[in-house]
Write a protein that holds these residues in place. Sequence first.
Motif: not given
Length: 439
Positions: A2-3, A38-39, A306
Amino acid sequence: MTDPQVGILMMGIFIFTILLGYPIAFTLLAMGLGFGYYAMGDRVFDLLVQNTFDVMANDVLTAVPLFLFMGYVIERANIIDRLFFSIQVAARNIPASMAVAALITCAVFATATGIIGAVVTLMGLLAFPTMLKAGYDQRFASGVICAGGCLGILIPPSIMLIVYAATAGVSVVKLYAGALFPGMMLAGMYIVYVIGRAMINPRLAPPPPKEELDRPMGEVMLLLMTSFFPLAVLILCVLGAILLGLATPTEAAAVGSLGGIVLAAIYRALSWDRLRESVFLTARTSAMVCYMFIGSWTFASIFSYLGGHDLIEQLILDANLGRIEFLILAQLIIFLLGWPLEWTEIIIIFVPIFLPLLEPFNVDPLFFGMLVALNLQTSFLTPPMAMSAYYLKGVAPPHVELMSIFRGVLPFVAIVILAMVVLYVFPEVALWLPNTMYR
């Protein structure tokens, strides 16, 4: 994953990378951009540009290079040499007079500059060899220089407090007012400790030769009038203008910079080479600090995006801690983080994790900032990553071992912890002055 778990992984990799010795500012930027891509994808580059603009345009942070310049001008003008000698002569009848003079000089110089490395290095070159030559115990003298040099984190106009104000949204003026008494308290506790140790064991700090004790009072007053008082007046004018609301910290810092130049000129220590060197050092240090801010804020933004902040906040809330337990936990975490990290990363990355929790636990952000400022003293004093010890080792005589310096600073770490306990029990030490002046 998960983030939020990715955010925790990001934090773990960052701390591990720092322990390997990579530059902190560029590690923060690389980690922020890598995990940010990435996010967020390409939007992370927009975030980096925005953070860069925010740092450069922040009115509060503008005071940082101005205070740095004031400190470097005073340092390069050899004013501190005069200051240490005059205080040493004035305190000649006090046990451990040279150590007391070093602590007072460190406090005054820290007030003028706030640069830990500069204070420890200069006093390591100026006072430390003099103390060893006078027969002072090596560990005792090391602890005095390292601890005294760290007072700039707490005593206004502290750069750390400026950064905390920008991060926590607290008034810099109130923070300066709140830090005044805790800073004086900590410096006073250091002085009481060294005098007490010298009275119990005079061999740690032998008294000065008799010829130094026979100086007439007129000569002592003249030394103080020509060294201590001019610098003290400059500092009081800068701090007074801020605390009385006559000027913003940035305006007061600008006046302080001009005052430093005037003071250097009065002492006939102002030259083009020294002025150019002060400008260069200010620009270099300011650039380093700004890159640290940009990297820290980018990293903190991605970590928050995140969900890392939310995850840690929820874990703390679910633990059902009381107010005192929360404060102890927060300060213990900051204490441990002070080993591998600089204070800038702690303030910009980790302190925002605790800020949303202050209201549920009924903690004043100003009071929390004072605890953090006291706590960060230990980050420079606690082995094995005690940066002040490494600063001193870099300029100390070859026979002075790093382990001796480490042993010397440990009693001062205990004093800092005692000061934090006093502040826990009597919060009005930090809150009375700002609450009285700024109702």
